[in-house]
Scaffold this motif. Structure first.
Motif, PDB file in Angstrom:
ATOM      1  N   GLY A  45       0.798  -1.216   0.000  1.00 53.88           N
ATOM      2  CA  GLY A  45       0.000   0.000   0.000  1.00 53.88           C
ATOM      3  C   GLY A  45       0.831   1.267   0.000  1.00 53.88           C
ATOM      4  O   GLY A  45       0.353   2.328  -0.381  1.00 53.88           O
ATOM      5  N   VAL A  46       2.098   1.167   0.383  1.00 56.23           N
ATOM      6  CA  VAL A  46       2.980   2.323   0.433  1.00 56.23           C
ATOM      7  C   VAL A  46       3.357   2.779  -0.972  1.00 56.23           C
ATOM      8  O   VAL A  46       3.616   3.944  -1.215  1.00 56.23           O
ATOM      9  N   PHE A  47       3.346   1.847  -1.919  1.00 53.27           N
ATOM     10  CA  PHE A  47       3.803   2.140  -3.270  1.00 53.27           C
ATOM     11  C   PHE A  47       2.623   2.395  -4.188  1.00 53.27           C
ATOM     12  O   PHE A  47       1.625   1.691  -4.153  1.00 53.27           O
ATOM     13  N   ASP A  48       2.756   3.395  -5.007  1.00 49.25           N
ATOM     14  CA  ASP A  48       1.729   3.706  -5.983  1.00 49.25           C
ATOM     15  C   ASP A  48       2.240   3.253  -7.344  1.00 49.25           C
ATOM     16  O   ASP A  48       3.363   3.565  -7.722  1.00 49.25           O
ATOM     17  N   GLY A  49       1.441   2.517  -8.068  1.00 53.54           N
ATOM     18  CA  GLY A  49       1.857   2.065  -9.390  1.00 53.54           C
ATOM     19  C   GLY A  49       1.941   0.555  -9.451  1.00 53.54           C
ATOM     20  O   GLY A  49       1.408  -0.143  -8.605  1.00 53.54           O
ATOM     21  N   PRO A  50       2.623   0.044 -10.476  1.00 55.89           N
ATOM     22  CA  PRO A  50       2.656  -1.405 -10.680  1.00 55.89           C
ATOM     23  C   PRO A  50       3.403  -2.125  -9.556  1.00 55.89           C
ATOM     24  O   PRO A  50       4.242  -1.550  -8.878  1.00 55.89           O
ATOM     25  N   SER A  51       3.067  -3.394  -9.391  1.00 50.40           N
ATOM     26  CA  SER A  51       3.660  -4.163  -8.305  1.00 50.40           C
ATOM     27  C   SER A  51       5.032  -4.707  -8.649  1.00 50.40           C
ATOM     28  O   SER A  51       5.744  -5.173  -7.783  1.00 50.40           O
ATOM     29  N   VAL A  52       5.409  -4.685  -9.913  1.00 54.27           N
ATOM     30  CA  VAL A  52       6.686  -5.268 -10.315  1.00 54.27           C
ATOM     31  C   VAL A  52       7.835  -4.356  -9.917  1.00 54.27           C
ATOM     32  O   VAL A  52       7.773  -3.143 -10.038  1.00 54.27           O
ATOM     33  N   ASP A  53       8.911  -4.964  -9.421  1.00 54.57           N
ATOM     34  CA  ASP A  53      10.155  -4.285  -9.084  1.00 54.57           C
ATOM     35  C   ASP A  53      10.050  -3.340  -7.884  1.00 54.57           C
ATOM     36  O   ASP A  53      10.593  -2.245  -7.887  1.00 54.57           O
ATOM     37  N   LEU A  54       9.362  -3.768  -6.845  1.00 53.69           N
ATOM     38  CA  LEU A  54       9.366  -3.023  -5.592  1.00 53.69           C
ATOM     39  C   LEU A  54      10.706  -3.238  -4.914  1.00 53.69           C
ATOM     40  O   LEU A  54      11.362  -4.253  -5.113  1.00 53.69           O
ATOM     41  N   GLN A  93      -0.127 -11.221  -9.392  1.00 50.99           N
ATOM     42  CA  GLN A  93      -0.169  -9.967 -10.148  1.00 50.99           C
ATOM     43  C   GLN A  93       1.130  -9.757 -10.932  1.00 50.99           C
ATOM     44  O   GLN A  93       1.107  -9.365 -12.095  1.00 50.99           O
ATOM     45  N   CYS A  94       2.250 -10.043 -10.294  1.00 49.57           N
ATOM     46  CA  CYS A  94       3.547  -9.867 -10.958  1.00 49.57           C
ATOM     47  C   CYS A  94       3.685 -10.765 -12.182  1.00 49.57           C
ATOM     48  O   CYS A  94       4.177 -10.329 -13.225  1.00 49.57           O
ATOM     49  N   LEU A  95       3.261 -12.026 -12.046  1.00 51.06           N
ATOM     50  CA  LEU A  95       3.397 -12.948 -13.172  1.00 51.06           C
ATOM     51  C   LEU A  95       2.536 -12.506 -14.353  1.00 51.06           C
ATOM     52  O   LEU A  95       2.991 -12.515 -15.503  1.00 51.06           O
ATOM     53  N   VAL A  96       1.319 -12.093 -14.084  1.00 52.79           N
ATOM     54  CA  VAL A  96       0.439 -11.638 -15.164  1.00 52.79           C
ATOM     55  C   VAL A  96       0.987 -10.364 -15.808  1.00 52.79           C
ATOM     56  O   VAL A  96       1.026 -10.241 -17.035  1.00 52.79           O
ATOM     57  N   GLU A  97       1.436  -9.413 -15.001  1.00 48.90           N
ATOM     58  CA  GLU A  97       2.002  -8.172 -15.539  1.00 48.90           C
ATOM     59  C   GLU A  97       3.279  -8.443 -16.333  1.00 48.90           C
ATOM     60  O   GLU A  97       3.494  -7.852 -17.394  1.00 48.90           O
ATOM     61  N   ALA A 126      -1.579 -19.896  -8.249  1.00 47.17           N
ATOM     62  CA  ALA A 126      -1.983 -20.470  -9.538  1.00 47.17           C
ATOM     63  C   ALA A 126      -3.427 -20.100  -9.877  1.00 47.17           C
ATOM     64  O   ALA A 126      -3.732 -19.703 -11.004  1.00 47.17           O
ATOM     65  N   GLU A 127      -4.317 -20.213  -8.907  1.00 50.99           N
ATOM     66  CA  GLU A 127      -5.719 -19.888  -9.144  1.00 50.99           C
ATOM     67  C   GLU A 127      -5.884 -18.423  -9.544  1.00 50.99           C
ATOM     68  O   GLU A 127      -6.613 -18.089 -10.473  1.00 50.99           O
ATOM     69  N   ASN A 128      -5.190 -17.538  -8.862  1.00 54.52           N
ATOM     70  CA  ASN A 128      -5.298 -16.115  -9.171  1.00 54.52           C
ATOM     71  C   ASN A 128      -4.678 -15.771 -10.522  1.00 54.52           C
ATOM     72  O   ASN A 128      -5.172 -14.884 -11.226  1.00 54.52           O
ATOM     73  N   VAL A 129      -3.600 -16.459 -10.891  1.00 52.28           N
ATOM     74  CA  VAL A 129      -3.015 -16.237 -12.215  1.00 52.28           C
ATOM     75  C   VAL A 129      -4.024 -16.638 -13.287  1.00 52.28           C
ATOM     76  O   VAL A 129      -4.235 -15.914 -14.262  1.00 52.28           O
ATOM     77  N   VAL A 130      -4.663 -17.792 -13.104  1.00 55.51           N
ATOM     78  CA  VAL A 130      -5.663 -18.247 -14.065  1.00 55.51           C
ATOM     79  C   VAL A 130      -6.785 -17.223 -14.194  1.00 55.51           C
ATOM     80  O   VAL A 130      -7.233 -16.899 -15.299  1.00 55.51           O
ATOM     81  N   ARG A 131      -7.226 -16.671 -13.087  1.00 60.47           N
ATOM     82  CA  ARG A 131      -8.334 -15.705 -13.113  1.00 60.47           C
ATOM     83  C   ARG A 131      -7.944 -14.380 -13.754  1.00 60.47           C
ATOM     84  O   ARG A 131      -8.762 -13.742 -14.412  1.00 60.47           O
ATOM     85  N   ARG A 132      -6.727 -13.936 -13.553  1.00 60.83           N
ATOM     86  CA  ARG A 132      -6.309 -12.607 -14.007  1.00 60.83           C
ATOM     87  C   ARG A 132      -5.734 -12.578 -15.419  1.00 60.83           C
ATOM     88  O   ARG A 132      -5.747 -11.549 -16.072  1.00 60.83           O
ATOM     89  N   SER A 133      -5.187 -13.689 -15.868  1.00 58.32           N
ATOM     90  CA  SER A 133      -4.407 -13.689 -17.099  1.00 58.32           C
ATOM     91  C   SER A 133      -5.270 -13.612 -18.355  1.00 58.32           C
ATOM     92  O   SER A 133      -6.213 -14.385 -18.521  1.00 58.32           O
ATOM     93  N   PRO A 134      -4.918 -12.712 -19.275  1.00 58.41           N
ATOM     94  CA  PRO A 134      -5.618 -12.650 -20.555  1.00 58.41           C
ATOM     95  C   PRO A 134      -5.051 -13.655 -21.573  1.00 58.41           C
ATOM     96  O   PRO A 134      -5.594 -13.803 -22.659  1.00 58.41           O
ATOM     97  N   ILE A 135      -3.936 -14.316 -21.221  1.00 57.65           N
ATOM     98  CA  ILE A 135      -3.335 -15.307 -22.114  1.00 57.65           C
ATOM     99  C   ILE A 135      -3.499 -16.692 -21.485  1.00 57.65           C
ATOM    100  O   ILE A 135      -3.795 -16.810 -20.302  1.00 57.65           O
ATOM    101  N   PRO A 136      -3.293 -17.751 -22.265  1.00 54.93           N
ATOM    102  CA  PRO A 136      -3.449 -19.101 -21.712  1.00 54.93           C
ATOM    103  C   PRO A 136      -2.504 -19.358 -20.531  1.00 54.93           C
ATOM    104  O   PRO A 136      -1.362 -18.898 -20.525  1.00 54.93           O
ATOM    105  N   VAL A 137      -3.036 -20.095 -19.562  1.00 58.15           N
ATOM    106  CA  VAL A 137      -2.260 -20.501 -18.386  1.00 58.15           C
ATOM    107  C   VAL A 137      -2.342 -22.018 -18.275  1.00 58.15           C
ATOM    108  O   VAL A 137      -3.437 -22.586 -18.335  1.00 58.15           O
ATOM    109  N   VAL A 138      -1.198 -22.645 -18.107  1.00 54.18           N
ATOM    110  CA  VAL A 138      -1.141 -24.087 -17.876  1.00 54.18           C
ATOM    111  C   VAL A 138      -0.746 -24.280 -16.421  1.00 54.18           C
ATOM    112  O   VAL A 138       0.264 -23.742 -15.967  1.00 54.18           O
TER     113      VAL A 138
END
Length: 141
Positions: A45-54, A93-97, A126-138
């Motif tokens: 919550g301290v960071f504003d913006g994308p979650s990658v590379d905190l 979130q990081c994996l999908v982004e 894994a469940e959250n990646v499947v729900r969030r991802s716009p591309i196929p997830v295995v």
């Protein structure tokens, strides 16, 4: 045909299986193993913006690189090359982004990396990646 495959990698046996699956089923694709340094929810919550590379500690980065050495070893077993990367934040979130930012064609993840109470408290990446991802997830079990 898939040209770029992202594998969420945490050094567990299921992550190794996910990586092996990617090598076996996408023989011509470039494979990238990504380790996510999980940042506690309260700090996100301290960071504003994308979650990658905190920001993370040097010790956490060293651990991540050690874990990714395992991915490199798995790649060598398949006589394949692999790219590796470290990001920080919420793993799903990081994996999908990351997949979106790097034009990945699919994401491959193990069905779970943690066991017992820890897995129940943290939820299923894994469940959250499947729900969030716009591309196929295995999801590999």
């Amino acid at each position: 045909m898939s040209d770029r495959i992202l594998v969420g990698y945490d050094g567990t046996p299921l992550a190794d299986a996910a990586l092996g699956f990617a090598f076996e089923n996408f023989p011509d694709a470039d494979v990238t193993a990504v380790y996510v340094i999980q940042v506690p929810e309260g700090q996100l919550g301290v960071f504003d913006g994308p979650s990658v590379d905190l920001p993370v500690s040097d010790r956490a980065l060293e651990h991540a690189e050690d874990v990714l050495d395992g991915a490199t070893a798995v790649a060598a077993e398949y006589d394949r090359s692999i790219d590796t990367d470290v990001v920080s934040g919420k793993p799903d979130q990081c994996l999908v982004e990351y997949a979106d930012d790097h034009a990945s064609d699919a994401i491959v993840v193990g069905s779970h990396g943690r066991e017992g109470v820890s897995r129940l408290l943290l939820g299923s990446v894994a469940e959250n990646v499947v729900r969030r991802s716009p591309i196929p997830v295995v999801v590999v079990r």
